[in-house]
Design a protein around this motif. Structure first.
Motif, mmCIF file in Angstrom:
data_model
loop_
_atom_site.group_PDB
_atom_site.id
_atom_site.type_symbol
_atom_site.label_atom_id
_atom_site.label_comp_id
_atom_site.label_asym_id
_atom_site.label_seq_id
_atom_site.Cartn_x
_atom_site.Cartn_y
_atom_site.Cartn_z
ATOM 1 N N LEU A 76 11.781 25.133 -17.317
ATOM 2 C CA LEU A 76 10.988 26.348 -17.112
ATOM 3 C C LEU A 76 9.498 26.026 -16.992
ATOM 4 O O LEU A 76 8.779 26.641 -16.190
ATOM 5 C CB LEU A 76 11.226 27.331 -18.259
ATOM 6 N N LYS A 77 9.029 25.071 -17.771
ATOM 7 C CA LYS A 77 7.613 24.682 -17.694
ATOM 8 C C LYS A 77 7.298 24.113 -16.318
ATOM 9 O O LYS A 77 6.243 24.418 -15.728
ATOM 10 C CB LYS A 77 7.298 23.654 -18.790
ATOM 11 N N ASP A 78 8.217 23.285 -15.785
ATOM 12 C CA ASP A 78 8.008 22.720 -14.451
ATOM 13 C C ASP A 78 8.010 23.827 -13.389
ATOM 14 O O ASP A 78 7.179 23.808 -12.458
ATOM 15 C CB ASP A 78 9.104 21.698 -14.137
ATOM 16 N N SER A 135 6.666 32.889 -18.329
ATOM 17 C CA SER A 135 5.961 32.743 -19.614
ATOM 18 C C SER A 135 6.777 33.344 -20.747
ATOM 19 O O SER A 135 6.889 32.752 -21.828
ATOM 20 C CB SER A 135 4.588 33.415 -19.539
ATOM 21 N N ARG A 136 7.373 34.543 -20.482
ATOM 22 C CA ARG A 136 8.199 35.164 -21.527
ATOM 23 C C ARG A 136 9.430 34.310 -21.835
ATOM 24 O O ARG A 136 9.820 34.166 -23.003
ATOM 25 C CB ARG A 136 8.615 36.574 -21.099
ATOM 26 N N SER A 137 10.033 33.768 -20.785
ATOM 27 C CA SER A 137 11.210 32.914 -20.998
ATOM 28 C C SER A 137 10.847 31.670 -21.784
ATOM 29 O O SER A 137 11.595 31.233 -22.668
ATOM 30 C CB SER A 137 11.839 32.529 -19.655
ATOM 31 N N ILE A 138 9.681 31.110 -21.456
ATOM 32 C CA ILE A 138 9.215 29.917 -22.178
ATOM 33 C C ILE A 138 8.947 30.259 -23.643
ATOM 34 O O ILE A 138 9.330 29.511 -24.559
ATOM 35 C CB ILE A 138 7.954 29.340 -21.499
ATOM 36 N N GLU A 139 8.296 31.412 -23.885
ATOM 37 C CA GLU A 139 8.028 31.829 -25.264
ATOM 38 C C GLU A 139 9.322 32.069 -26.030
ATOM 39 O O GLU A 139 9.442 31.711 -27.209
ATOM 40 C CB GLU A 139 7.175 33.098 -25.259
ATOM 41 N N GLU A 140 10.309 32.681 -25.338
ATOM 42 C CA GLU A 140 11.590 32.941 -26.003
ATOM 43 C C GLU A 140 12.297 31.644 -26.360
ATOM 44 O O GLU A 140 12.819 31.486 -27.470
ATOM 45 C CB GLU A 140 12.475 33.788 -25.078
ATOM 46 N N LEU A 141 12.308 30.691 -25.432
ATOM 47 C CA LEU A 141 12.933 29.401 -25.726
ATOM 48 C C LEU A 141 12.185 28.665 -26.833
ATOM 49 O O LEU A 141 12.801 28.019 -27.685
ATOM 50 C CB LEU A 141 12.980 28.540 -24.459
#
Length: 414
Positions: free
Chosen positions: A116-118, A219-225
């Motif tokens: 997700l970061k990539d 960003s939300r997905s990254i925060e959730e992970l």
């Protein structure tokens, strides 16, 4: 020849007959009473259980089986698909907020996080590319715009010249019309370029907005992970005792699987089950008694599960003394749900007799005999049975099993 017996002899014979008849009658009477003694049933007093009729309240109840459970229990589920790496606290241990219970392997989630970061970085670069492409298009359109503007000015001058020549007789009307047409075409092309520039800017704005939404979702997905990876260090959020933990190190769990239960053992409730035949007699707010080791605790039906499972209905009882010293997790208890009440009536202690008799009658103990008497039996509970008629206060009633004597009106007590 026969001689007449003397008076003395006759009297002696008469007395002998009287004695013989007396003895015969006595033997007959003795035989009758002896036979009666043989056929009259009797029962040992030591085998009887009796209770006296008294006045008092009787609350009719239906019996359910229950289990003591914590009033507040936290279910901890796995935040991610992972493997159990370490068990820090086991069942029965006390924990405080922040104490770690389990450690889950985060490798799979870490890969998803890095991916997700990539993708987010790619989206950011795409924004830069959009701006560069727009700038390139705008530069080309600006060049075309400037050329068209100069072309329009040139055609405007040409039209003026043709009009002047026509005025002095050196030109023709056709030349003026052609110059005017060329000017209008050039002006339309200039306006089209200006509209193309506006459209390109709007397209860029729409693409930027789309990328903005994409970046926000990423960003939300990254925060959730990231939060899930932090939760992989399974920690208690409240003080309590671990009532269950999945302690199979190396086993895999899916997101949402229960991996631990944390209970506050300072207060309890009762989870009870009863046959669905009595479901209609249950209602939230109804009174109930919970019996724990011969101690009765008052309670109220708090909730009833709407579904029937294996012919039973499950309901929960909120206790008035929810922190009673006898309460323990998973303790088996009897639950008596109140269905009717008689505040002042004749009652007798409940016993096997009332469970096995199918007739409205009782046996009253009087002067060494049990006398069967018709009696109307009313409401009952595990402790008392209401007797609506047929008995008086103070009378002694048999409460032990009398199934073998139900056909007899009188029974001797030895």
């Amino acid at each position: 020849m026969d001689r007449e017996l003397s008076a003395t002899t006759q009297q002696a014979r008469k007395r002998k007959r009287i004695w013989q008849l007396s003895i015969a009658v006595a033997l007959v009477v003795a035989a009758i009473f002896g036979f009666r003694g043989l056929i009259t049933p009797s029962i040992e007093r030591a085998s009887l259980r009796t209770a006296r009729v008294e006045e008092g309240p009787v609350v009719a109840t239906i019996t359910a089986s229950g289990t003591v459970v914590p009033e507040h229990e936290q279910v901890i589920t796995s935040p991610i698909q992972a493997r159990i790496e370490q068990v820090v606290h086991n069942t029965g241990e006390q924990v405080q907020p922040g104490d770690q219970i389990l450690l889950l392997d985060r490798a799979f989630t870490q890969l998803a996080y890095d991916k997700l970061k990539d993708e987010q970085e790619q989206s950011k670069h795409k924004t830069v590319q959009l701006n560069l492409n727009l700038q390139k298009k705008l530069n080309a359109l600006n060049s075309q715009l400037e050329i068209k503007r100069m072309n329009v000015k040139s055609l405007q001058a040409q039209l003026e010249d043709e009009k002047y020549l026509l005025k002095i007789g050196g030109g023709t009307q056709e030349s003026v019309k052609q110059a005017d047409l060329n000017l209008k075409i050039a002006q339309q092309e200039l306006a089209q370029i200006e509209r193309d520039m506006i459209t390109e800017r709007q397209l860029l704005k729409a693409d930027e907005q789309e990328l903005k939404y994409t970046l926000a979702m990423q960003s939300r997905s990254i925060e959730e992970l990231q939060r899930k990876m932090e939760q992989a260090e399974v920690r208690a959020t409240q003080p309590g005792v671990i009532t269950w933990v999945k302690n199979e190190i190396g086993s895999n769990v899916n997101a949402g699987d229960i991996i631990a239960r944390l209970a506050d053992l300072s207060s309890y409730k009762v989870q009870a089950t009863i046959s669905d035949a009595f479901a209609e007699q249950l209602s939230p707010g109804g009174s109930a008694i919970v019996r724990v080791n011969d101690t009765d605790l008052k309670g109220t039906i708090a909730s009833i599960k709407p579904t029937v499972e294996n012919g039973t209905v499950t309901f929960f009882v909120a206790l008035d003394e929810k922190a009673h010293q006898l309460l323990r997790p998973s303790l088996r208890v009897d639950v008596y749900v109140s269905t009717a009440a008689r505040n002042k009536t004749l009652r007798v202690q409940n016993g096997p007799y009332f469970k096995n008799t199918g007739k409205p009658q009782v046996y009253v103990l009087q002067e060494g005999e049990l006398i069967r008497r018709d009696a109307k039996i009313g409401v009952s509970n595990v402790d008392f049975v209401e007797l609506e008629s047929g008995v008086q206060p103070g009378e002694e009633i048999v409460i032990s099993d009398m199934a073998d004597y139900q056909h007899m009106d009188r029974i001797k007590v030895k």
